[in-house]
Enzyme design. Structure first.
Site, PDB file in Angstrom:
ATOM      1  CB  SER A   1      -5.217   1.011   2.029  1.00 27.73           C
ATOM      2  OG  SER A   1      -4.682   0.163   1.028  1.00 27.73           O
ATOM      3  CB  THR A   2      -2.318   2.207   6.585  1.00 31.21           C
ATOM      4  OG1 THR A   2      -3.721   2.288   6.840  1.00 31.21           O
ATOM      5  CG2 THR A   2      -1.818   3.314   6.043  1.00 31.21           C
ATOM      6  CB  THR A   3      -2.025  -1.325   9.753  1.00 27.00           C
ATOM      7  OG1 THR A   3      -1.443  -0.285   9.656  1.00 27.00           O
ATOM      8  CG2 THR A   3      -1.704  -2.442  10.641  1.00 27.00           C
TER       9      THR A   3
END
Lengths: 287, 237
Positions: A54-56
């Site tokens: 998962s990212t930002t």
């Protein structure tokens, strides 16, 4: 190693009745370490594990509180693994946590962290201080270092309302459990470089809560624009970022209706600007 | 060589029961009352920190009378049990029946094997989707369990309190109503009150009141104190 009590014949084991710490983590490590992700032992020679990432995550303070926001995309290599993943959670009544990194481990860290805070609150009858909460999270991240070195790193961003100082505060972490207090705003994850650029230009002192939510949406949109692993507001499926605010009144999740309005407005503004730029470009070429 | 005295098992158990009952009877009573939107707990307790009623899990609360150090250990054990179970399975898989069972086993084992029984009496209550779904378990020092409906009184003068409250209580009563009954009943205990029939007015600041509020999402336990409690107590006079 004691088994998790599946039945209760014979009553509580002696360790349950012993006077001890108010930490659920300490208790479970002693009683049932097999239920913890941090007790996983991977073979030393194994190739780095490739699971969904998962990212930002972005966070920024405003007058009287703090906003934490995360996009909804999880990726596995170049594939989109999930479009509706939630990476921002209420940790307790006055704090929120967002997580970038290996998704499965991240979910477990959040679940354990939420329980750690609740367990302390029930046993001691009082809330942990915001710094105390931030330090507990650092301990958990440090406990994950072995897995992080094998490719299962988890990097949280923690934010909360400090009831003593009456202000929103942000904490960032590294994989070794280093804890750093951030001022004004911060971002973690693969799209954080772009989000941070947006935050630097858009953040100013004295933002209101709704302005801060707008800034968070814009920063995530910028991150999604340039980072393929970050998902922007999805106007087709109507999937919006998860955004939570923390104020003296507690944690509030910003409603989808509110976010739809903000995201649509932003899309219109950008679309109008792009059309204008295009007209200018074509017009310029004709001359 | 001296011979140990023979003590019959009946006598041994009776002595232990008498000992435990005496200890419990000295403590201030706690009352538990079901109301339309949940379950209420009340006791006279001037301390804001040493609680007799506490949260165990989302829909489960714990109330105790007797020796503080003994029931405090039991309370902590219950929270550890519930949190570990909820973490290993799911939050929905933690229930009062399992917890009451663990308490009963622990109390029963101590009663028969240790040199002294635990001088405590407990209530483990779980709020259901509606009042018919509420579960209230009362646990005694010897490990016996009783499922109660609507009203429980424990501690000193508990028989008298239970009698008073059973005469008034009915399902569907409101929170201010049950709190008024509880306050009045608690105020009627004490040697001089029982002789003269005069009811003391217990100040709100000396009442420890908590509820399991079925309308709340997830964690239903809530302490009521300060101005909120005063308002609720003034709701019915």
């Amino acid at each position: 190693m004691t088994e998790v009590p599946r039945g209760t014949s014979g009553g509580f084991p002696a360790s349950y009745l012993a006077t001890g710490s108010a930490s659920f983590l300490d208790f479970v490590q002693a009683q049932a370490p097999e239920v913890l992700a941090s007790s996983l032992r991977l073979p030393a020679s194994a190739a780095p594990v490739d699971g969904p990432h998962s990212t930002t995550i972005v966070a920024l303070v405003f007058t009287g509180g703090v906003v934490l926001a995360g996009d909804r995309r999880a990726t596995m290599g170049s594939t989109i693994a999930h479009r509706e993943m939630e990476k921002v959670f209420a940790a307790d009544e006055y704090s929120v946590v967002g997580i970038a990194g290996s998704a499965g481990i991240a979910m477990e860290v959040v679940r354990l962290f939420q329980l750690e805070l609740e367990h302390f609150e029930k046993i001691e009858g009082t809330l942990l201080s915001l710094d105390g909460k931030a330090n507990r999270l650092a301990t958990m991240i440090r406990g994950n270092l072995g897995l992080a070195m094998q490719g299962l790193a988890v990097v949280p961003l923690f934010a909360g309302f400090d009831l003593v100082g009456a202000a929103g505060r942000i904490y960032s972490y590294d994989v070794t459990g280093g804890r750093y207090e951030e001022h004004e705003h911060h971002s973690v994850g693969s799209g954080s470089v772009f989000a941070r650029g947006a935050l630097k230009k858009l953040w100013r002192p004295g933002l209101t809560e709704s302005e801060a939510v707008g800034v968070a949406v814009e920063a995530l949109t910028d991150a999604a624009d340039d980072d393929s692993a970050t998902g922007g507001p999805d106007t087709v499926r109507r999937v919006w970022p998860v955004i939570m605010t923390v104020t003296a009144d507690g944690v509030r999740r910003v409603s989808d209706d509110e976010l739809a309005g903000t995201a649509d407005r932003l899309a219109q503004e950008r679309s109008a600007a792009a059309t204008e730029a295009r007209r200018f470009r074509i017009g310029g070429a004709a001359r | 060589m001296s011979m140990p005295f023979y003590v019959s098992p009946e006598q041994l158990m009776k002595d232990r029961s008498d000992f435990a009952r005496k200890g419990i009877g000295r403590g201030r009573p706690v009352v538990v009352l079901g109301y339309g939107d949940g379950i209420a707990f009340a006791t006279e307790n001037p301390s804001r920190a040493l609680h007799k009623v506490s949260e165990i899990y989302d829909r489960i609360a714990f109330a105790a009378v007797g020796k503080y150090n003994e029931f405090e250990n039991l309370r902590v054990a219950g929270i550890r049990y519930a949190d570990l179970r909820g973490y290993s399975y799911d939050r929905a898989d933690v229930n009062a029946r399992g917890l009451a069972n663990a308490y009963a086993q622990t109390l029963g084992t101590v009663f028969t094997t240790e040199s002294k029984p635990l001088e405590v009496e407990l209530v483990v209550a779980e709020v259901g989707a509606d009042q018919a779904g509420d579960q209230i378990y009362r646990l005694s020092y010897d490990g016996s369990v009783a499922e109660e409906h609507g009203v429980v009184a424990m501690g000193g003068s508990s028989d008298r309190l239970a009698e008073l409250l059973h005469a008034q209580w009915h399902p569907g009563a409101s929170l201010p109503q049950v709190l008024a009954w509880a306050r009045r009943a608690l105020g009627s205990t004490g040697v001089s009150q029982e002789e003269t029939g005069v009811v003391r007015e217990i100040p709100a600041a000396h009442l420890e009141v908590a509820v399991l509020d079925r309308s709340r999402p997830r964690r239903t336990f809530r302490r009521l104190d300060g101005p909120m409690l005063v308002d609720l107590l003034e709701g019915v006079s």
